[in-house]
Design an enzyme around this catalytic site. Structure first.
Site, PDB file in Angstrom:
ATOM      1  N   SER A 572      53.834 -17.484 -34.694  1.00 47.58           N
ATOM      2  CA  SER A 572      53.186 -17.549 -33.395  1.00 47.58           C
ATOM      3  C   SER A 572      53.238 -16.162 -32.754  1.00 47.58           C
ATOM      4  O   SER A 572      52.726 -15.201 -33.324  1.00 47.58           O
ATOM      5  CB  SER A 572      53.847 -18.622 -32.529  1.00 47.58           C
ATOM      6  OG  SER A 572      53.037 -18.970 -31.435  1.00 47.58           O
ATOM      7  N   ASP A 657      45.191 -25.905 -35.195  1.00 48.97           N
ATOM      8  CA  ASP A 657      46.157 -25.278 -34.296  1.00 48.97           C
ATOM      9  C   ASP A 657      45.576 -25.153 -32.889  1.00 48.97           C
ATOM     10  O   ASP A 657      44.489 -24.605 -32.699  1.00 48.97           O
ATOM     11  CB  ASP A 657      46.537 -23.906 -34.833  1.00 48.97           C
ATOM     12  CG  ASP A 657      47.802 -23.353 -34.209  1.00 48.97           C
ATOM     13  OD1 ASP A 657      48.067 -23.653 -33.034  1.00 48.97           O
ATOM     14  OD2 ASP A 657      48.526 -22.621 -34.895  1.00 48.97           O
ATOM     15  N   HIS A 692      49.770 -26.246 -34.976  1.00 50.40           N
ATOM     16  CA  HIS A 692      50.712 -25.157 -34.745  1.00 50.40           C
ATOM     17  C   HIS A 692      52.085 -25.409 -35.362  1.00 50.40           C
ATOM     18  O   HIS A 692      52.738 -24.490 -35.823  1.00 50.40           O
ATOM     19  CB  HIS A 692      50.862 -24.951 -33.233  1.00 50.40           C
ATOM     20  CG  HIS A 692      51.416 -23.618 -32.855  1.00 50.40           C
ATOM     21  ND1 HIS A 692      50.769 -22.430 -33.132  1.00 50.40           N
ATOM     22  CD2 HIS A 692      52.556 -23.264 -32.206  1.00 50.40           C
ATOM     23  CE1 HIS A 692      51.470 -21.419 -32.667  1.00 50.40           C
ATOM     24  NE2 HIS A 692      52.567 -21.889 -32.115  1.00 50.40           N
TER      25      HIS A 692
END
Length: 720
Positions: A572, A657, A692
């Site tokens: 991330s 995501d 994610h």
């Protein structure tokens, strides 16, 4: 961009079985043989953006498909998957071995420590090969004669992906509201189960955030509806059971798109809180949980730069705030007087070198968590006498938190503790005599012995003289401080999120193969307090990247790792870190894993239609301001890709995501493949079902970890 409260220390990436080979006019690939698949080369189709006198050219903008249905885009991603599968085919046996040994260390039949809420004790249990937990409650603390509430395995059966966002039992304990996401976009549906009859009610509230709150009439639910494009939760609704969602009453709407909105309920059940959360300003509105017609009241007018959160204790609000306190302090005010800061009274003074992180209240006690020199401490204070006692911890580096303290009348505080060599341990401390009782320590099956491993905490001097803390763990019998061990360094360094050194079962598979594992607590976190965060954001962001590189150099020079076998991992915003690091110092790393990486900083931050963008201006800056634009462009990994040699790289993402859109890593890999001058491996793995957080299910996610670890191990052994 923003990580979920979920990035774990042993970061799991995403994985998909072999994709198919289909034709496309936009993505080309060489011929496929039974032996190998060559890397797909994405076509270059210029997309131009003019800003601040610059013309930005994005040759791979076409890889963005918000509908995720373009045959051309899907074909290209499937070809990337096929190529990755081909390259990693030789590691399949190792992946299988890693999966088996990690799974073999996990207790299959596992029950959580029951947590009291109201008259019941709630816990979850996993059994055998089940991927998900089953949720129960009992009238006794030992969980005897449990009542089944939800079997998540049954709920997940029809779906490739399943995430239970949250559960909330009604005040009378007869109804259970839960939220579920079956796409991994963090867009949930609320469902309600009658715990007396077992019936699931017809109410289905769609397009919402993961958390809901009950009013005290046991018929009214508060929830937050998400914008389907930006995915921001901006509207708080009140729903009456048995009515259509279209009839729900709008209670609050957030007009400022730089704020997130969350809901909670006071520990005494009397109030419902609406939390207003931006990077640099935070506040609260409150309404009565007894009045289903109540309107929210903002406790204090919002001020730029002022952060506060509250807990209700009898007639008082206890207020955690940065008011004239960069590292926060605790204050209190009468409920009816809180709107004037002149009425706020100090409970815990601000300390310039100690970060006040968290607190929880009981009828007669206050328990708070603070951090000094990177180490968290928990302190019990008797409210009537201001008498204090600190809970001591012995490991050189550890993770500690307060959890499950839902009952004001309790005379014990529950704490969870772990270190890099100590599995997660849940214990309770008596608030009066400070005696400690261990409720549970996670078991590690097999021949695990904590004494076989060593953790260290060192400080590394960065290029500007700042000392950066580093947590290190290794297996004693396999470690020599002579620069011969392979080393994996992990980092995050954004949003003030601190990656504390905890325990990981999966990480043992690296340590048992001679790897040293290090966490670089770089600027951008709050490991050394709020200033540590401020010095790693906006126009100071490059400190984050420099710290990581300087830690790597120090670990090599001090003999912790073999300079030819240094590996790096982040996800991330930590993926942004990986992208910046390989642009700055690619020669340091033999291999890098960037998971769901936020790498296209300029294009993303210029697009307000993307999820999270407007909320991130206080973290990264607004590129519509030329000062921030120029600074972002100077480090944005996608923009700074150059003709140079890069390390071996594994890039993982999820098609759905919601935090970092799949096309950021896809574009980045395409540009890297165009520009890099080396023959090292560049692999993109796209999970076509997940988002994610990667795959759902406790064993499915191990496959992701096995793939990531196999990548590092094969490189370290010269087999890739």
């Amino acid at each position: 961009m923003k990580q979920s409260v979920l990035w774990q220390l042993a970061l799991s990436s995403v994985i998909l079985a072999t994709g198919c080979q289909s034709t496309s006019t936009i993505s080309q690939t060489s011929s496929v043989s039974s032996q190998s698949v060559t890397a797909p080369i994405a076509a270059k189709i210029p997309h131009k953006t003019e800003i601040h006198g610059y013309e930005l050219v994005d040759n791979y903008h076409w890889l963005r498909d918000d509908t995720r249905s373009s045959e051309q885009v899907i074909s290209h991603l499937e070809k990337e998957n096929s190529y990755t599968d081909s390259v990693l085919a030789q590691s399949e046996a190792l992946q299988s071995q890693l999966f088996s040994e990690i799974k073999a260390k996990i207790v299959k039949d596992n029950r959580s420590v029951p947590v009291q809420k109201g008259r019941y004790f709630y816990f979850n249990e996993t059994v055998g090969e089940q991927e998900y937990a089953t949720i129960y409650r009992s009238l006794t603390v030992d969980g005897a004669n449990p009542e089944l509430l939800l079997d998540i395995n049954e709920l997940a059966k029809p779906h490739e992906f399943y995430d239970l966002g949250g559960i909330e039992v009604s005040p009378n304990a007869n109804l259970l509201a839960y939220t579920e996401d079956t796409l991994s976009r963090r867009i949930y549906t609320v469902r309600v189960k009658n715990l007396t009859t077992g019936e699931t009610l017809k109410d289905a509230l769609k397009g919402v955030q993961g958390g809901v709150v009950w009013a005290n009439d046991n018929q009214t639910l508060y929830y937050i509806k998400k914008d389907p494009v930006s995915l921001l939760g901006t509207q708080v609704f009140r729903h009456t059971l048995g009515t259509a969602q279209e009839q729900d009453e709008l209670v609050y709407e957030e007009a400022d798109n730089t704020y997130y909105t969350y809901l909670s309920r006071s520990k005494d059940g009397e109030q419902i809180f609406i939390h207003h959360y931006s990077t640099e300003s935070k506040g609260v509105s409150a309404l009565s949980a007894d009045d289903v017609k109540a309107k929210p009241r903002r406790l204090l007018a919002r001020e730029k730069g002022l952060e506060y959160s509250v807990s209700k204790h009898k007639d008082w609000y206890y207020i955690l705030t940065n008011l004239n306190a960069v590292n926060f302090k605790l204050m209190k005010a009468k409920i009816d007087a809180v709107s004037d800061k002149a009425n706020w009274q100090t409970v815990i003074e601000h300390q310039p070198n100690v970060r006040l992180e968290d607190f929880t209240l009981f009828d007669e006690h206050l328990v708070y968590q603070s951090r000094a020199q990177g180490q968290s401490k928990i302190t019990i204070r008797e409210l009537a006498k201001n008498k204090e006692r600190q809970i001591e911890f012995n490991d050189p580096a550890y993770r500690v938190s307060m959890t499950g303290n839902n009952t004001l009348s309790s005379d014990r505080v529950r704490v969870q503790y772990a270190s890099m060599t100590t599995p997660k341990t849940t214990f309770e401390v008596d608030l009066n005599d400070y005696s400690k009782v261990t409720l549970k320590q996670d078991k590690v099956l097999g021949d695990f012995n904590a004494a076989d491993y060593q953790s260290e905490r060192i400080f590394v001097t960065a290029r500007d003289g700042i000392k950066v803390p580093v947590s290190i763990v290794y297996k004693k019998s396999l470690f020599k401080k002579d620069g011969t061990n392979p080393l994996l360094q992990y980092g995050y360094g954004s949003y003030g999120y601190t990656v504390d050194p905890g325990f990981s079962i999966s990480r043992l598979s690296l340590l048992d193969r001679g790897f040293v594992y290090a966490i670089a607590h770089i600027r951008g976190s709050q490991m050394l307090g709020r200033p540590w965060y401020e010095d790693g954001k906006k126009l100071h962001k490059k400190n984050t990247f420099n710290d990581f590189v300087d830690v790597t150099k120090a670990l090599i020079s001090q003999g912790y790792g073999d300079k030819k076998r240094i590996y790096a991992q982040g996800g991330s915003a930590g993926g942004l870190l990986m992208g910046a690091v390989v642009n700055q110092a690619p020669e340091l790393y033999h291999g890098v894993h960037a998971a769901v990486p936020f790498v296209d900083v300029i294009n993303t931050m210029l697009d307000e239609s993307l999820p999270l963008t407007t909320n991130e201006y206080d973290e990264w800056g607004n590129p519509n301001d030329k000062t921030y634009f120029d600074y972002m462009r100077s480090y944005s990994p996608y923009d700074q890709v150059s003709k140079q040699a890069y390390p071996n790289m594994l890039v993982t993402t999820g098609l759905h995501d919601s935090q970092v859109q799949y096309f950021e890593p896809a574009k980045w890999v395409a540009k890297l493949r165009e520009m890099k001058t080396d023959d090292n491996k560049l692999l993109l793995k796209v999970d076509m079902e997940a988002g994610h957080g990667g795959a759902s299910g406790r064993f499915k996610s191990i496959k992701d970890t096995a793939l990531n670890y196999a990548f590092f191990i094969e490189l370290a052994n010269g087999r890739l």
